[in-house]
Design an enzyme around this catalytic site. Structure first.
Site, PDB file in Angstrom:
ATOM      1  CD  GLU A 124      -9.846  96.967-141.195  1.00  0.00           C
ATOM      2  OE1 GLU A 124     -10.190  97.561-142.217  1.00  0.00           O
ATOM      3  OE2 GLU A 124      -8.657  96.623-140.983  1.00  0.00           O
TER       4      GLU A 124
ATOM      5  CB  CYS B  37      -4.058  96.200-141.235  1.00  0.00           C
ATOM      6  SG  CYS B  37      -2.282  96.023-141.033  1.00  0.00           S
TER       7      CYS B  37
ATOM      8  CD  GLU C 298       0.726  93.998-147.498  1.00  0.00           C
ATOM      9  OE1 GLU C 298      -0.169  93.337-146.934  1.00  0.00           O
ATOM     10  OE2 GLU C 298       1.879  93.560-147.660  1.00  0.00           O
TER      11      GLU C 298
HETATM   12  P1  NAD Z   1      -7.998 104.396-147.332  1.00  0.00           P
HETATM   13  O1  NAD Z   1      -8.234 103.302-148.303  1.00  0.00           O
HETATM   14  O2  NAD Z   1      -9.105 105.328-147.050  1.00  0.00           O
HETATM   15  O3  NAD Z   1      -6.773 105.308-147.775  1.00  0.00           O
HETATM   16  C1  NAD Z   1      -5.501 104.775-148.024  1.00  0.00           C
HETATM   17  C2  NAD Z   1      -4.752 105.692-148.967  1.00  0.00           C
HETATM   18  O4  NAD Z   1      -5.420 105.675-150.236  1.00  0.00           O
HETATM   19  C3  NAD Z   1      -4.706 107.158-148.523  1.00  0.00           C
HETATM   20  O5  NAD Z   1      -3.441 107.702-148.848  1.00  0.00           O
HETATM   21  C4  NAD Z   1      -5.787 107.804-149.387  1.00  0.00           C
HETATM   22  O6  NAD Z   1      -5.564 109.172-149.624  1.00  0.00           O
HETATM   23  C5  NAD Z   1      -5.645 107.007-150.669  1.00  0.00           C
HETATM   24  N1  NAD Z   1      -6.830 107.024-151.528  1.00  0.00           N
HETATM   25  C6  NAD Z   1      -8.124 107.257-151.181  1.00  0.00           C
HETATM   26  N2  NAD Z   1      -8.910 107.193-152.275  1.00  0.00           N
HETATM   27  C7  NAD Z   1      -8.112 106.903-153.324  1.00  0.00           C
HETATM   28  C8  NAD Z   1      -8.343 106.679-154.708  1.00  0.00           C
HETATM   29  N3  NAD Z   1      -9.559 106.780-155.253  1.00  0.00           N
HETATM   30  N4  NAD Z   1      -7.276 106.362-155.480  1.00  0.00           N
HETATM   31  C9  NAD Z   1      -6.047 106.241-154.964  1.00  0.00           C
HETATM   32  N5  NAD Z   1      -5.759 106.459-153.661  1.00  0.00           N
HETATM   33  C10 NAD Z   1      -6.788 106.785-152.851  1.00  0.00           C
HETATM   34  O7  NAD Z   1      -7.482 103.685-146.006  1.00  0.00           O
HETATM   35  P2  NAD Z   1      -7.159 104.371-144.604  1.00  0.00           P
HETATM   36  O8  NAD Z   1      -8.454 104.702-143.943  1.00  0.00           O
HETATM   37  O9  NAD Z   1      -6.136 105.421-144.783  1.00  0.00           O
HETATM   38  O10 NAD Z   1      -6.432 103.164-143.835  1.00  0.00           O
HETATM   39  C11 NAD Z   1      -7.136 102.230-143.117  1.00  0.00           C
HETATM   40  C12 NAD Z   1      -7.197 100.931-143.867  1.00  0.00           C
HETATM   41  O11 NAD Z   1      -5.885 100.511-144.232  1.00  0.00           O
HETATM   42  C13 NAD Z   1      -7.755  99.805-143.032  1.00  0.00           C
HETATM   43  O12 NAD Z   1      -8.654  99.039-143.795  1.00  0.00           O
HETATM   44  C14 NAD Z   1      -6.519  98.984-142.679  1.00  0.00           C
HETATM   45  O13 NAD Z   1      -6.779  97.646-142.369  1.00  0.00           O
HETATM   46  C15 NAD Z   1      -5.699  99.138-143.901  1.00  0.00           C
HETATM   47  N6  NAD Z   1      -4.281  98.869-143.622  1.00  0.00           N
HETATM   48  C16 NAD Z   1      -3.724  97.717-144.094  1.00  0.00           C
HETATM   49  C17 NAD Z   1      -2.392  97.409-143.805  1.00  0.00           C
HETATM   50  C18 NAD Z   1      -1.734  96.151-144.309  1.00  0.00           C
HETATM   51  O14 NAD Z   1      -0.512  96.081-144.272  1.00  0.00           O
HETATM   52  N7  NAD Z   1      -2.480  95.170-144.764  1.00  0.00           N
HETATM   53  C19 NAD Z   1      -1.640  98.301-143.041  1.00  0.00           C
HETATM   54  C20 NAD Z   1      -2.234  99.463-142.588  1.00  0.00           C
HETATM   55  C21 NAD Z   1      -3.563  99.750-142.893  1.00  0.00           C
END
Ligand code: NAD
Length: 477
Positions: free
Chosen positions: A380, A284, A250
């Protein structure tokens, strides 16, 4: 509140293996709020090991599905019983308003109750293949299901992921977001309080680059649900490809609402308030592009600007309409996008700046004169910034809405059913909202097209992400 929160592994509360902690900030003040135990790859290994043992001893999957579901329902009730306490903590560590935090607590509990109730409804099938042969197909959970959670809706996203995963018999490891991990520990407390078998739910707090990375690459993980940015999602997908395991991803969005000439502008104005300013725009599925008929543009902008200027912005704990962004870095990012838009010739109709006070606050912002090819319309922003784009013909509006790398949600405001359904059929998005943004609840499938990801969560389809099929064929004597 506590000053320190531990990880929950195999039914026990534990410090991080390296003894380190992560400091959690209150984004509304910039001050430290608490600390959480920092999970390292060794803790990931312990959590996956505990989940694996739960799979092997069949203490979860071997239960009657109704009994498994009852644990989830009870966890949901426990969370609702602690609504006030959890909502306050969520506001303090995420910056969102107390009202939004209360809704999120309800959302998390609602997913657990909903999927708990559905647990006994997952059925296999008997397949007639001729005399002398008994053949049946059974749904089998993947085993250890890993959930990597973003900071914008930590509780809600944990609920929507672990609900169907546990309901179908998977043991779960949750990696909470490093920026606002505190309330996720309450889901673990709920599991402990209701007596969920040890190892069925493990919650660890850690950084993405080590704990998240280690979890996505752990050889004993059988399925991954990742919610977050496209960039991180791609890394997780590479790890899943190497291990050949199924994933639900997602990812981000850049969602457009098309306004038709007969739209009810009162409804539109109020929906825009929620569509772009909920959670300070860190959503999102935010309504980040408003695609309006050229002739109505000025009237719509006047209305939306007036509504934006009514909103109070300040600490969520003080009953403001909009809270702070999650971090100084996120504030910087949002401001940079607005500055870039101005350099591209866009006009700021309202907002466009930080609040001069401690914490990470940004003004509700409306941008006009946006062209869809601009950075502000393609990337975004993840903040309270609405881009208004005008069109002359309906076909142009549709092309603008679909001209995006993302396809999470789209919307139409209008009352001509022919036009609305024509557009709904052609919008490239996993969900289409008509006359109300964020319309369907937990019962309707949710997920992206294009770079917004794949796999479905919520609703009955959400259950299917957590099991595969085994067929058994028996030759009778
Ligand atoms: P992010 O990708 O920075 O982090 C998400 C998660 O991934 C965190 O727990 C982070 O610690 C982890 N992570 C970071 N690097 C990683 C790696 N190398 N391997 C595995 N895990 C890792 O995203 P964010 O800034 O926390 O969230 C914002 C983003 O999430 C936005 O793009 C938003 O649109 C998206 N989002 C999507 C939905 C959906 O349902 N489609 C819902 C909420 C947020």
């Amino acid at each position: 509140m506590s000053a320190y929160y531990q990880n929950f592994i195999g039914g026990h509360w534990r410090d991080g293996a390296g003894g380190e902690r992560i400091a959690v900030e209150n984004p509304a003040t910039g001050e430290q709020l608490a600390e959480v135990a920092r999970a390292t790859p060794a803790d990931v290994d312990a959590a996956v090991g505990a989940a694996r043992r739960c799979v092997e001893d069949r203490s979860l999957v071997g239960l009657k599905p109704a009994d498994r579901g009852r644990y989830l329902v009870d966890m949901g009730r426990w969370i609702v019983d602690h609504r006030g306490e959890i909502a306050e903590l969520l506001t303090l560590d995420s910056g969102k308003t107390l009202q939004e935090s209360g809704w999120e607590v309800d959302g998390c509990a609602g997913y657990l109750e909903y999927y708990g109730g559905l647990a006994p409804m997952v059925e296999g099938s008997y397949i007639p293949v001729g005399d002398g042969i008994v053949d049946y197909a059974i749904p089998v959970p993947y085993g250890v299901s890993a959930h990597i959670i973003p900071w914008n809706y930590p509780l809600d996203i944990v609920g929507r992921g672990i609900g169907p995963a546990i309901a179908t018999g998977n043991a779960v490891v949750v990696k909470s977001p490093e920026l606002d991990p505190i309330t996720v520990t309450y889901v673990a407390r709920a599991a402990e309080e209701v007596g969920l078998p040890p190892g069925a739910l493990n919650v660890i707090a850690g950084y993405g680059h080590d704990a998240g990375d280690a979890l996505s690459k752990h050889p004993d993980v059988g399925q991954i649900t990742f919610t977050g940015s496209v960039e991180t999602g791609q890394k997780v997908l590479h790890a899943a490809a190497d291990a050949v395991i199924p994933t639900v991803v997602e990812l981000g969005g850049k969602s457009a609402a098309i306004v038709l000439p007969d739209a009810d502008l009162d409804v539109l104005t109020e929906q825009t308030r929620w569509g772009i300013y909920s959670n300070a725009g860190q959503v999102c599925s935010a309504m980040s592009r408003l695609v309006v008929p050229h002739d109505l543009r000025d009237e719509i902008v006047d209305r939306v600007v007036a509504r934006s200027e009514e909103l109070t912005v300040g600490p969520g704990i003080d009953s403001n309409d909009m809270g702070s962004l999650i971090s100084a870095q996120q504030l910087e990012r949002v401001d940079r996008y607005v500055r870039t838009a101005q350099e591209d010739g866009v006009t700021v109709a309202t907002g466009g700046g930080r609040l001069d006070r401690p914490g990470h606050f940004y003004q509700p912002t409306v941008l006009v004169g946006v062209e869809n090819g601009m950075t502000i319309a393609q990337e975004e922003v993840f903040g309270p910034v609405l881009s208004v784009i005008s069109y002359t013909h309906e076909a142009e509006a549709l092309a603008i809405a679909n001209d995006s790398q993302y396809g999470l949600v789209s919307g139409v405001f209008g009352n001509d059913l022919d036009r609305v359904t024509y557009l709904a059929d052609r919008l490239e998005a996993g969900q289409v909202f008509v006359n109300e943004w964020f319309l369907p609840g937990r019962e309707a499938p949710f997920g992206g097209f294009k770079k917004s990801g794949f796999g479905r969560e919520k609703g009955l389809l959400g259950l299917r992400s957590y099991y595969h099929w085994k067929n058994v064929g028996i030759r009778r004597k």
